[in-house]
Design an enzyme around this catalytic site. Sequence first.
Site, PDB file in Angstrom:
ATOM      1  N   LYS A 143       0.895  -1.385   0.566  1.00 53.65           N
ATOM      2  CA  LYS A 143      -0.051  -0.178  -0.206  1.00 53.65           C
ATOM      3  C   LYS A 143       0.903   1.000   0.180  1.00 53.65           C
ATOM      4  CE  LYS A 143      -3.748   1.889   2.739  1.00 53.65           C
ATOM      5  NZ  LYS A 143      -5.104   1.951   3.734  1.00 53.65           N
ATOM      6  N   SER A 187      -9.261   1.876   3.760  1.00 50.60           N
ATOM      7  CA  SER A 187      -9.004   2.754   2.810  1.00 50.60           C
ATOM      8  C   SER A 187      -8.160   1.463   1.975  1.00 50.60           C
ATOM      9  CB  SER A 187      -8.320   3.590   3.150  1.00 50.60           C
ATOM     10  OG  SER A 187      -6.747   3.047   4.062  1.00 50.60           O
ATOM     11  N   SER A 227      -9.438  -0.502   7.537  1.00 55.25           N
ATOM     12  CA  SER A 227      -9.295  -0.074   6.387  1.00 55.25           C
ATOM     13  C   SER A 227      -8.425  -1.853   6.130  1.00 55.25           C
ATOM     14  CB  SER A 227      -8.096   0.665   6.250  1.00 55.25           C
ATOM     15  OG  SER A 227      -8.591   1.776   6.379  1.00 55.25           O
TER      16      SER A 227
END
Lengths: 493, 486
Positions: free
Chosen positions: A79, A154, A178
């Site tokens: 990420k 997210s 997330s």
Amino acid sequence: MDFTALTISQIQELLKSRQATAVEIAEAHLAHIEQKDKEVRAYLSLCPERALEQAKRVDAKIAAGEALAPLAGAPLAVKDVILTRGLRTTCASRILENFVAPYDATAVERLEQAGAVVLGKTNCDEFAMGSSTENSGFYPTHNPHDLTRVPGGSSGGSAAAVAAHLATAALGSDTGGSIRQPAAFCDIVGMMGTYGRVSRYGLVAFASSLDHIGPFGRSVRDVALVLQTIAGHDPMDSTSAPVPVGDYASALTGNVRGVRVGVPNEYLKGLSSEIGDNIQKAIDLLSKLGCSIIPISLPHTDYAIACYYIICTAEASSNLARYDGVRYGFRSPQHTDLQDMYRKTRDRGFGAEVKRRIMLGTYALSSGYYDAYYLKAQKVRTLITRDFVEAFDEVDVIVTPTSPIPPFKLGERVDDPLQMYLADIYTVTASLAGIPGISVPCGKTPSKPHLPVGMQVFAKHFDETKLLQVAHAFEKAGGFKLASAGGENPVTA
Amino acid sequence: MAVSATARTKYEAVIGLEVHVQLLTKSKIFCSCSTHFGDPPNSNVCPVCLGLPGALPVLNREAVAMAMKAALALNCAINSRSRFARKNYFYPDLPKGYQISQYDEPLSQDGWIEIEVEGRKRRIGITRVHLEEDAGKSLHEGFPDSERKSYIDLNRSGVPLIEIVSEPDLRTPDEAYEYLTRLRTILLYLDVSNCNMEEGSLRCDANVSVRVAGAPAFGIKTEVKNLNSFRFLQKALAYEIERQIEMVESGESIQQETRLWDSREQRTYGMRSKEFAHDYRYFPEPDLLPLVITEEWKEEVRRSLPELPQSREERFATTHGLPRQDATLLTVTRTMAEFFEEVVKGGAEPKLAANWLLNEYSFLLEEAKVGFTDFPVASADFAKLLTLVGQKTISGTMAKEVLRDMIMTRKGPDQIVTEKGLQQINDTEKIAAVAREVIAANPKQVEQYRKGKTATLGWFVGQVMKATRGQANPQLVQDVLKKELD
């Protein structure tokens, strides 16, 4: 053979038996990304050179007869809120669009030491703030199961990458859900360890007391393997715990007989049958596997969303102060003086949701409001934690839905931040309590278009082993593919 | 300014000082970068002190130990659990947009320092001593493009500081000066800071208000900054007190604000209050665990404390019988006090040693531009020199010459005395020979003396001393002359 469909263990087998090289596996992934990621848009940037170099190193070690590292040749996505030396790390924000990280996050360093091959950086909500990856400063990511829908957030890019076979596993970050929520939306496994289990060094801070780095995978074993690689005390992170890390993968026996599974009524009341039916089936399956199902209560659950959004925005307002245009990142080219430079830089560099949270958090910490908001929220956080600690006197794990809703359409909720926040209802509690949580697939919604549903499992602080054992037994028993309403349960007692 | 003397006595000032002191740790408070002063700009930096994304602070235990030392020496109670907090504000040399400091749970609190002004001893309360990190430095001047740009040096970012906050117990600029002097002396003794105001390792802000003398309530205070020397502190306080009295006298109300001391114009002026109307939004630092100080650790630090200046001063005055003023001066620095003790231990008479250290030696060091802490003269040699003086082997005048040579050549006193043939002449015959020559050459003075003007004897002694280049033992010269003249 389709190298992109393999698990980490399968890759290990292929490498060991010389049926494939790490370079071949990495190249297969890069080729698949080139073709497939046009529509999924999971990645923000790729690092083929770094990946192939690492793959070559792995192959050289195999050729030299060295023992295989635990993640040797496993292609991973990271990420873009996690620092990777020499690569852009943008947090999906315009304000860090050209920021090249000068060091590796501890988690990335440990993965590469274990032989993992980092393919690239994945999309997310800007600074990990959001539940759909639509808050990316660059472009939204699409759910591989239905491209018109969001992958969750997210960490939507990491989840979509793993689901679309654009990586074998991935690192995400979880502050209020997330990792777990996008795992549920993308029909894969995602886990957040106990707070302090994994070093945060090199994870761009959103809300320091809630932030975690954690893994995504297509199997519980892969998630266990990645987690045990990145877990453990790090002298660079004072909040990382000096608690020994177990061999999670080896503990996955499939036997969960006698495990006490708590089911909190607060998480089921008002739940739509879209989600509720599958969760009930999942609980039935655990019961068939020999678990005892125990109804429990976590009475402060209702306050979790309010509590979470005060604490996380307060911390964010401080954590994001460093993006001021002075030292690195975006700086507004036109300004009249220092104050004007700050204002324009931050106004243009940050997206709407980030600015909303900075303002909320600034307000919550302001003199005259601190006691009513921040301090009160901290007290509620203590109560929520106590709920869990007391519950774990009676049960070993707690099972809940991951999300109250299945993946929604892109654009469907962007105009209603409150609705978006409320969707975090089942994930923020564990974040506030600091306990570990995992989301595993548990079939598809009964009605068309049959969207992925996730089941969440919590365990007490530092009992990742128990949590993974239950998730693994559930997977082994076919729980991931639970038939929707009217269908047959795959397990016969 | 025109405040009448009666008005001035009608009011009293209330002063509290906030002192920031850089600790002498080798590395910074939250990373392992060097704290060395004067290195090229931005050379002692890393992701942590640059405030890069993803970097996290890790507390330096040495900084905690030094802060504890200071707190204990200032009679503070150490809190077994304290916490770091973020102080949020934007400034270009503050890389994270917040300073890691301590707020509602400081390391220590409730201490005091004793000061003495005009013979009156007073205890000044210390509200708290807490730990925090320093910010970087903005450089607005000295570059070709300074008109348009400011530069930032982050070498100082993350250097450990302690903030020492006094109670509003000070009443005059002299008391403030004395307080700061005492505080500095103590910190120097502890070796926790070099307290160098020019380099910024000791910084002082003052909170000042005035009220009618004896009134129970405080007046509205101003915060005076930019007090970069002890002299500025006194002058700025005197100015600010006068300014406030004048305002109150003329019926104006004082505004709570931050004021800067302008040493060129010798006045304070208010900073635009908007710029400094900060709401720092303090909250507990989530990246650090609460700081827990065990009883064991605290006692270990307590045991490591040296004898402090006030107790040492007392001891010098009582056991060595020194005048109070000498005892005070000798204990201003720990090095001076320890050197004095070594010299005495080496056999020198304490009063003589105090005298020589404070007068001749200080003068000669300054003349040679050599620092005391360069220790050009070993304490043992110093003691030997003073023993020679005490035994009258050499005269005071000669001893001064010898000491000058000792500083320059770093040789021992015996060697210099021998090499230069400076030993005192104690041989009566030698002195008598010279005396007879002097008597023979000055019949007029001999006559005066014999007529009863005995004061002329002194003149003869001087002549003999001159003839022997000061080496003759003056007492012997006198005795011999008397014998020869009578």
